[in-house]
Design a protein around this motif. Structure first.
Motif, PDB file in Angstrom:
ATOM      1  N   GLY A 162       0.794  -1.086  -0.117  1.00 33.02           N
ATOM      2  CA  GLY A 162      -0.034  -0.127  -0.019  1.00 33.02           C
ATOM      3  C   GLY A 162       0.764   1.195   0.043  1.00 33.02           C
ATOM      4  N   ALA A 163       0.260   2.365  -0.169  1.00 33.90           N
ATOM      5  CA  ALA A 163       0.899   3.799  -0.136  1.00 33.90           C
ATOM      6  C   ALA A 163      -0.033   4.630   0.122  1.00 33.90           C
ATOM      7  CB  ALA A 163       1.376   3.920  -1.509  1.00 33.90           C
ATOM      8  N   ALA A 164       0.419   5.847   0.666  1.00 33.84           N
ATOM      9  CA  ALA A 164      -0.304   6.942   0.979  1.00 33.84           C
ATOM     10  C   ALA A 164       0.514   8.252   0.375  1.00 33.84           C
ATOM     11  CB  ALA A 164      -0.408   7.202   2.353  1.00 33.84           C
ATOM     12  N   VAL A 165      -0.402   9.037  -0.432  1.00 34.29           N
ATOM     13  CA  VAL A 165       0.352   9.985  -1.163  1.00 34.29           C
ATOM     14  C   VAL A 165      -0.485  11.132  -1.223  1.00 34.29           C
ATOM     15  CG1 VAL A 165       1.055  10.585  -3.578  1.00 34.29           C
ATOM     16  CG2 VAL A 165       0.988   8.314  -2.866  1.00 34.29           C
ATOM     17  N   ASP A 166       0.269  12.204  -0.746  1.00 32.83           N
ATOM     18  CA  ASP A 166      -0.537  13.778  -0.348  1.00 32.83           C
ATOM     19  C   ASP A 166      -0.281  14.700  -1.414  1.00 32.83           C
ATOM     20  OD1 ASP A 166      -2.074  15.317   1.189  1.00 32.83           O
ATOM     21  OD2 ASP A 166      -0.048  16.381   1.643  1.00 32.83           O
ATOM     22  N   VAL A 167       0.825  14.474  -2.329  1.00 33.67           N
ATOM     23  CA  VAL A 167       1.567  15.443  -3.320  1.00 33.67           C
ATOM     24  C   VAL A 167       1.705  14.584  -4.526  1.00 33.67           C
ATOM     25  CG1 VAL A 167       2.411  16.870  -1.557  1.00 33.67           C
ATOM     26  CG2 VAL A 167       3.642  14.793  -2.296  1.00 33.67           C
ATOM     27  N   PHE A 168       1.524  15.605  -5.790  1.00 31.34           N
ATOM     28  CA  PHE A 168       1.521  14.791  -6.987  1.00 31.34           C
ATOM     29  C   PHE A 168       2.360  15.438  -8.105  1.00 31.34           C
ATOM     30  CE2 PHE A 168      -2.082  13.832  -4.450  1.00 31.34           C
ATOM     31  CZ  PHE A 168      -2.046  12.227  -4.577  1.00 31.34           C
ATOM     32  N   PRO A 169       3.022  14.852  -9.187  1.00 32.71           N
ATOM     33  CA  PRO A 169       3.703  15.771  -9.862  1.00 32.71           C
ATOM     34  C   PRO A 169       2.620  16.869 -10.732  1.00 32.71           C
ATOM     35  CG  PRO A 169       3.951  13.552 -10.630  1.00 32.71           C
ATOM     36  CD  PRO A 169       3.029  13.529  -9.219  1.00 32.71           C
ATOM     37  N   LYS A 170       1.540  16.477 -10.771  1.00 37.57           N
ATOM     38  CA  LYS A 170       0.585  17.186 -11.401  1.00 37.57           C
ATOM     39  C   LYS A 170      -0.935  17.414 -10.570  1.00 37.57           C
ATOM     40  CE  LYS A 170      -2.015  18.487 -15.658  1.00 37.57           C
ATOM     41  NZ  LYS A 170      -2.292  18.111 -17.265  1.00 37.57           N
ATOM     42  N   GLU A 171      -1.274  18.869 -10.168  1.00 35.22           N
ATOM     43  CA  GLU A 171      -2.259  18.670  -9.130  1.00 35.22           C
ATOM     44  C   GLU A 171      -3.305  19.763  -9.959  1.00 35.22           C
ATOM     45  OE1 GLU A 171      -0.831  19.781  -5.387  1.00 35.22           O
ATOM     46  OE2 GLU A 171       0.404  18.150  -5.290  1.00 35.22           O
ATOM     47  N   PRO A 172      -4.520  19.557  -9.470  1.00 40.03           N
ATOM     48  CA  PRO A 172      -5.679  20.324  -9.856  1.00 40.03           C
ATOM     49  C   PRO A 172      -5.301  21.680  -9.703  1.00 40.03           C
ATOM     50  CG  PRO A 172      -6.457  18.387  -9.488  1.00 40.03           C
ATOM     51  CD  PRO A 172      -5.268  18.424  -8.947  1.00 40.03           C
ATOM     52  N   LYS A 173      -5.624  22.938 -10.302  1.00 36.59           N
ATOM     53  CA  LYS A 173      -5.317  24.236  -9.987  1.00 36.59           C
ATOM     54  C   LYS A 173      -6.531  24.768  -9.080  1.00 36.59           C
ATOM     55  CE  LYS A 173      -2.521  25.713 -13.928  1.00 36.59           C
ATOM     56  NZ  LYS A 173      -2.335  26.245 -15.326  1.00 36.59           N
ATOM     57  N   GLY A 174      -7.769  23.984  -9.190  1.00 35.77           N
ATOM     58  CA  GLY A 174      -8.710  24.599  -8.408  1.00 35.77           C
ATOM     59  C   GLY A 174      -9.599  23.524  -8.206  1.00 35.77           C
ATOM     60  N   GLY A 175     -10.504  23.813  -7.161  1.00 34.88           N
ATOM     61  CA  GLY A 175     -11.507  22.537  -6.772  1.00 34.88           C
ATOM     62  C   GLY A 175     -12.410  22.187  -7.878  1.00 34.88           C
ATOM     63  N   ASN A 176     -12.554  22.605  -8.904  1.00 30.32           N
ATOM     64  CA  ASN A 176     -13.381  22.145  -9.905  1.00 30.32           C
ATOM     65  C   ASN A 176     -12.598  21.477 -11.034  1.00 30.32           C
ATOM     66  OD1 ASN A 176     -15.776  23.495  -9.005  1.00 30.32           O
ATOM     67  ND2 ASN A 176     -15.357  25.458  -9.905  1.00 30.32           N
ATOM     68  N   ASP A 177     -11.559  21.376 -10.916  1.00 33.12           N
ATOM     69  CA  ASP A 177     -10.570  20.759 -12.086  1.00 33.12           C
ATOM     70  C   ASP A 177     -10.461  19.080 -11.519  1.00 33.12           C
ATOM     71  OD1 ASP A 177     -10.142  22.958 -13.301  1.00 33.12           O
ATOM     72  OD2 ASP A 177      -8.262  23.280 -12.211  1.00 33.12           O
ATOM     73  N   VAL A 178     -10.607  18.367 -12.353  1.00 32.65           N
ATOM     74  CA  VAL A 178     -10.496  16.690 -12.091  1.00 32.65           C
ATOM     75  C   VAL A 178      -9.195  16.563 -11.869  1.00 32.65           C
ATOM     76  CG1 VAL A 178     -10.791  14.580 -13.011  1.00 32.65           C
ATOM     77  CG2 VAL A 178     -12.422  16.500 -13.894  1.00 32.65           C
ATOM     78  N   PHE A 179      -9.064  15.707 -10.807  1.00 33.38           N
ATOM     79  CA  PHE A 179      -7.827  15.219 -10.185  1.00 33.38           C
ATOM     80  C   PHE A 179      -7.471  13.898 -11.208  1.00 33.38           C
ATOM     81  CE2 PHE A 179      -5.759  11.954  -7.254  1.00 33.38           C
ATOM     82  CZ  PHE A 179      -4.445  12.345  -7.608  1.00 33.38           C
ATOM     83  N   GLU A 180      -6.146  13.874 -11.943  1.00 28.85           N
ATOM     84  CA  GLU A 180      -5.934  12.500 -12.721  1.00 28.85           C
ATOM     85  C   GLU A 180      -4.528  12.006 -12.088  1.00 28.85           C
ATOM     86  OE1 GLU A 180      -7.812  11.270 -14.837  1.00 28.85           O
ATOM     87  OE2 GLU A 180      -9.438  12.763 -15.473  1.00 28.85           O
ATOM     88  N   SER A 181      -4.596  10.665 -11.979  1.00 31.21           N
ATOM     89  CA  SER A 181      -3.531   9.981 -11.331  1.00 31.21           C
ATOM     90  C   SER A 181      -3.671   8.370 -11.653  1.00 31.21           C
ATOM     91  CB  SER A 181      -3.394  10.220 -10.007  1.00 31.21           C
ATOM     92  OG  SER A 181      -2.381   9.387  -9.339  1.00 31.21           O
ATOM     93  N   PRO A 182      -2.797   7.737 -12.236  1.00 34.39           N
ATOM     94  CA  PRO A 182      -2.565   6.299 -12.429  1.00 34.39           C
ATOM     95  C   PRO A 182      -3.002   5.503 -10.698  1.00 34.39           C
ATOM     96  CG  PRO A 182      -0.426   7.124 -12.407  1.00 34.39           C
ATOM     97  CD  PRO A 182      -1.244   8.323 -12.473  1.00 34.39           C
ATOM     98  N   LEU A 183      -2.812   6.346  -9.760  1.00 34.99           N
ATOM     99  CA  LEU A 183      -3.238   5.549  -8.500  1.00 34.99           C
ATOM    100  C   LEU A 183      -4.571   5.674  -7.946  1.00 34.99           C
ATOM    101  CD1 LEU A 183      -0.267   7.433  -6.299  1.00 34.99           C
ATOM    102  CD2 LEU A 183      -0.288   5.168  -7.373  1.00 34.99           C
ATOM    103  N   ARG A 184      -5.288   6.404  -9.017  1.00 32.06           N
ATOM    104  CA  ARG A 184      -6.684   6.396  -8.578  1.00 32.06           C
ATOM    105  C   ARG A 184      -7.494   5.065  -8.721  1.00 32.06           C
ATOM    106  NH1 ARG A 184     -10.141  10.971 -11.878  1.00 32.06           N
ATOM    107  NH2 ARG A 184     -11.722   9.318 -11.454  1.00 32.06           N
ATOM    108  N   GLY A 185      -8.180   4.619  -7.809  1.00 29.35           N
ATOM    109  CA  GLY A 185      -9.011   3.473  -8.064  1.00 29.35           C
ATOM    110  C   GLY A 185      -8.283   2.267  -7.219  1.00 29.35           C
TER     111      GLY A 185
END
Length: 411
Positions: free
Chosen positions: A260-283
């Motif tokens: 398992g892992a816990a990740v709080d920071v990402f190479p690409k992060e949404p600029k605002g709350g309405n942007d979609v968060f994309e990551s291969p870790l989702r799911g």
């Protein structure tokens, strides 16, 4: 007061993004009443218009202070980033314009350490996957794969303020702590320093990263490093998003090399709350994903509000640049019965001599003089033991020195 000084009540301060009220209250107590406090970020022409008559700017993480924005900020003397990072500001452009940038690198230390420790416990117990199943109507009441953290080995990469505090908290729970830092650091408690990053990865049951963003740390945890970790171990990243190769981490999790892992920071992060968060870790149900909230507690924000406001006031009041992230650091004594001026210039020969000539030609005695330079700029602070009058022509003479970026007079 020097006739050339700008009174505090005329110094315009703009605080954006709902900077904590502690900052406003501190500024007010120090005599800075001309403060505009907005809850939103500004961008584009709105930001440039606001900066046109602003002397001090305070932001958090969403306002981007670019070269273009700085070009419109002729009166700006300082920027306060009410955050840990300063990626939102073009630091080099600000320096060339004679604008020091301050931040609060340690005010969220406890908050980050607490979040990481909580996530470590949740990873060993598998509570995140169980909670997810419960939300879906499942009931995974089992001890299988669930462990106490007592007796487990925590590997800390980066033994600075956060890493060392996490070390203390983890030991209090009975964990063994090993760590690695590129700078030799004195161990706290029973923690043990290991000679290399590889040694930590091979030894620890859970690895937590606490390193800054730099060319040395970019993708420092990739496929090779993940392969060195114990099968069934865990990784926690609350440091910087570019420290871990996210695709390699996703692969290590999907192949069950990591539990398992816990990740709080990402190479690409949404600029605002309405942007979609994309990551291969989702799911992935064995991964705790949090939206860069390691330092996002009310206590941390209150501490940050006070810390950055103090640095801004100190610079505005007496010229000290201690804690600036893009500027030569000068720690100055309080002024007593002197007039003080600051001269920021390109680092070229002859500037200090020209400054001294301006005062000696007017028979003004210099009571104290402080100079620091780097490859780009020089910063001179001079105390003189008499009042400076507007008719002396000193400001005009100083501004005329070749290489001058800006001058400023204080009490």
């Amino acid at each position: 007061m020097s006739k050339l000084s700008l009174p505090k009540d005329r110094i315009k301060i703009l605080l954006l993004e709902n900077v904590h009220s502690n900052a406003v209250e501190y500024l007010d107590r120090q005599g800075y009443a001309n403060v505009t406090h907005l809850s939103t970020a500004l961008s584009g022409d709105a930001l440039k218009d606001a900066l046109a008559d602003t002397h001090i700017l305070g932001i958090r993480s969403r306002t981007r202070v670019t070269v273009d924005a700085l070009a419109a900020a002729e009166k700006l003397i300082a920027i306060g980033c009410f955050s840990i990072g300063t990626d939102q500001v073009d630091l080099q452009a600000a320096k060339i314009q004679g604008i020091p940038v301050f931040n609060a690198p340690y005010s969220n230390t406890r908050s980050v350490a607490e979040l990481v420790l909580g996530e470590i416990i949740c990873l060993f117990r598998g509570t995140f996957a169980k909670a997810w199943a419960a939300h879906d109507g499942g009931w995974e009441k089992t001890a299988e794969g669930s462990h106490e953290v007592r007796g487990k080995t925590l590997g800390i990469v980066g033994y600075g303020h956060i890493g060392s505090q996490l070390s203390v908290l983890a030991e209090a729970l009975g964990m063994h702590v090993v760590y690695y830092d590129i700078v030799e650091k004195l161990a706290i408690g029973n923690a043990a320093a290991l000679p290399s990053l590889d040694a930590v990865l091979e030894t620890a049951d859970v690895v937590s990263l606490h390193v800054p963003s730099s060319p040395l740390t970019k993708d420092m945890i990739g496929a090779r490093e993940l392969g060195l970790m114990k099968p069934g171990s865990f990784l926690v990243n609350a440091a910087r998003g570019n420290v871990v190769d996210i695709d390699a981490l996703a692969n290590a999790l999907r192949t069950d090399h990591l539990a398992g892992a816990a990740v709080d920071v990402f190479p690409k992060e949404p600029k605002g709350g309405n942007d979609v968060f994309e990551s291969p870790l989702r799911g992935l149900r064995n991964v705790i994903l949090t939206p860069h909230v390691g330092g996002s507690t009310m206590e941390a924000q209150a501490n940050i509000g006070t810390e950055v406001a103090e640095k801004l006031v100190k610079y505005s009041d007496n010229g000290s640049t201690t804690g600036a992230v893009n500027f030569v650091e000068v720690s100055l004594p309080s002024q007593e019965n002197v007039s003080r001026f600051m001269h920021i210039h390109k680092n070229v020969p002859g500037v200090l001599s020209a400054i001294n000539d301006i005062f000696s030609s007017r028979r003004i005695n210099i009571a104290g003089e402080y100079l620091r330079t780097d490859s780009d700029i020089g910063y001179v602070v001079v105390d003189v033991d008499q009042e400076i009058e507007a008719g002396m022509g000193i400001r005009k003479a100083l501004a005329a020195i070749p290489g001058t970026v800006r001058t400023r007079f204080l009490l």
